[in-house]
Design a protein around this motif. Structure first.
Motif, PDB file in Angstrom:
ATOM      1  N   LEU A   1       0.813  -1.212   0.000  1.00 46.54           N
ATOM      2  CA  LEU A   1       0.000   0.000   0.000  1.00 46.54           C
ATOM      3  C   LEU A   1       0.848   1.265   0.000  1.00 46.54           C
ATOM      4  N   GLN A   2       1.806   1.345   0.932  1.00 49.02           N
ATOM      5  CA  GLN A   2       2.601   2.560   1.091  1.00 49.02           C
ATOM      6  C   GLN A   2       4.053   2.221   1.398  1.00 49.02           C
TER       7      GLN A   2
ATOM      8  N   HIS B   1       7.711   4.206   2.726  1.00 47.86           N
ATOM      9  CA  HIS B   1       8.311   5.406   3.306  1.00 47.86           C
ATOM     10  C   HIS B   1       9.813   5.186   3.416  1.00 47.86           C
TER      11      HIS B   1
ATOM     12  N   GLN C   1       6.798  12.524  -3.351  1.00 45.96           N
ATOM     13  CA  GLN C   1       5.829  11.441  -3.245  1.00 45.96           C
ATOM     14  C   GLN C   1       5.541  10.886  -4.624  1.00 45.96           C
TER      15      GLN C   1
ATOM     16  N   GLU D   1       3.504   8.146  -7.123  1.00 46.83           N
ATOM     17  CA  GLU D   1       2.294   7.345  -7.310  1.00 46.83           C
ATOM     18  C   GLU D   1       2.635   6.172  -8.227  1.00 46.83           C
TER      19      GLU D   1
ATOM     20  N   VAL E   1      -0.725   2.406  -5.131  1.00 41.48           N
ATOM     21  CA  VAL E   1       0.410   2.360  -4.200  1.00 41.48           C
ATOM     22  C   VAL E   1       1.133   3.706  -4.219  1.00 41.48           C
ATOM     23  N   THR E   2       1.500   4.222  -3.042  1.00 35.16           N
ATOM     24  CA  THR E   2       2.229   5.486  -2.953  1.00 35.16           C
ATOM     25  C   THR E   2       3.534   5.283  -2.198  1.00 35.16           C
ATOM     26  N   ALA E   3       4.487   6.166  -2.474  1.00 33.14           N
ATOM     27  CA  ALA E   3       5.785   6.136  -1.798  1.00 33.14           C
ATOM     28  C   ALA E   3       6.183   7.559  -1.435  1.00 33.14           C
ATOM     29  N   SER E   4       6.526   7.769  -0.174  1.00 35.30           N
ATOM     30  CA  SER E   4       6.953   9.083   0.300  1.00 35.30           C
ATOM     31  C   SER E   4       8.404   9.002   0.743  1.00 35.30           C
TER      32      SER E   4
ATOM     33  N   ARG F   1       4.404  -0.924   3.863  1.00 34.34           N
ATOM     34  CA  ARG F   1       3.207  -1.346   4.581  1.00 34.34           C
ATOM     35  C   ARG F   1       2.223  -1.952   3.588  1.00 34.34           C
TER      36      ARG F   1
END
Length: 358
Positions: free
Chosen positions: A169-170, A172, A243, A245, A250-253, A269
């Protein structure tokens, strides 16, 4: 699914089928990283050896050549003129980013396989040139993403890819170091936008960027970003937050920095769990630790003291000797440069930018 099924055999070389012989490397650019990290890694490798050093300061490189038993030291002019091509089989490019394409082109013209430090070039145009010349010469080109050869990261990709945390999902993460620390001052190529192509993003931000792409086996489609730089960092980003997409929501920061407390970390995560490289995620000196949480189970695994740089050179040399496909290839390096270009555009415009792969 048992966590230790993936992480018990951390020293396993899933790519090593055995190969006869060694690949002789010309190391083009003998700065601090090449001297302190790459040359020792090549010396420890099973399938690689350094036979040529290419430098703008032969007199200063002499002691390193003598220490490593390297017989041939060339100037850049001699290298580009084709000197001593019978003494090496492949080229490792460790020059400033903007100079990668011309070093790669010379290697390709001479029929030599190439491994280039990341990023592949300072600009998208330069990266396309590097990929094109190697394709035209039919020589392999690899981008030196050492993280992909760390055994912990390779097992982590298997774990995530086979549903170890459910659907991702994410993500970091971040990587920061004091670029002015130690003996390094403001008069260095990393702070020259023309040579580096940018600042913290190009030098250390590509680590979480490429590792995310590797773990997810996917390319980002859009980016937003904020960058800061002043004083000696007026021409490059001292700090950047971006950030990404990815497909399927799904996102990544991520963050990258050239100042402040040094730190690197990465986490993913998912719908059913969480994995993390909490300490020294992207450093070269300490063994990596991976922490996995799934339901009520939490496992912590300490990685071996394995040099991913040595693994990187052995992988590349093994592939050249056996004729195996090579990855991360030049096209992957090009894609990361396209992502960084879009990230700088997003930071400058304060707008969401769709990433163009063309």
């Amino acid at each position: 699914m048992h966590v230790h099924d993936y992480f018990d055999e951390l020293t396993r070389r899933d790519w090593d089928t055995g190969a006869d012989g060694t690949i002789r490397f010309a190391v083009v650019g003998v700065g601090g990283f090449a001297r302190k990290a790459a040359l020792p890694a090549i010396a420890d490798a099973d399938y690689a050896e350094a036979t040529v050093l290419v430098t703008g300061s032969p007199e200063r490189v002499g002691p390193a050549a003598e220490e490593r038993g390297v017989e041939h030291v060339l100037t850049y002019e001699e290298y580009h003129d084709g000197a001593a091509t019978d003494t090496y089989d492949a080229v490792y490019v460790a020059t400033p980013n903007a100079l990668h394409p011309e070093a790669i082109e010379t290697a390709a013209v001479n029929g030599k396989a190439v491994i280039s430090e990341k990023p592949l070039a300072a600009t998208v145009e330069g990266a396309k040139r590097a990929v094109s010349v190697c394709e035209d010469a039919d020589v392999p080109l690899m981008t030196a993403y050492r993280m992909q050869f760390d055994p912990v990261v390779r097992r982590l990709r298997e774990f995530v890819g086979e549903g170890g945390i459910g659907d991702p999902l994410q993500l970091h993460g971040g990587f920061a170091f004091d670029v002015l620390g130690g003996s390094r001052g403001p008069d260095q190529w990393r702070l020259d936008a023309d040579l580096a192509g940018g600042g913290a993003l190009m030098d250390v931000g590509v680590y979480p960027l490429n590792t995310a792409r590797y773990l997810l086996d996917a390319d980002p489609v859009a980016v937003t970003a904020t960058a800061r730089g002043e004083g000696v960092f007026a021409d490059v980003d001292e700090r950047i937050a971006f950030q990404l997409e990815f497909p399927d929501g799904v996102t990544a920061s991520f963050t990258a920095g050239f100042s402040g407390y040094p730190k690197s970390h990465l986490s993913v995560r998912g719908t059913d769990g969480h994995v993390e490289l909490p300490d020294s995620a992207f450093g070269t000196e300490d063994p990596r630790r991976v922490a996995v949480s799934r339901g009520d189970v939490r496992a912590v695994v300490d990685g071996p003291e394995t040099s991913e740089i040595r693994e990187e050179f052995d992988y590349f040399a093994h592939a050249v000797l056996t004729g195996d496909d090579i990855g991360p290839d030049g096209e992957e390096g090009l894609r990361d440069v396209q992502v960084t270009a879009a990230t700088y555009e997003a930071a400058e415009t304060s707008e969401r930018v769709e990433i163009r792969y063309s």
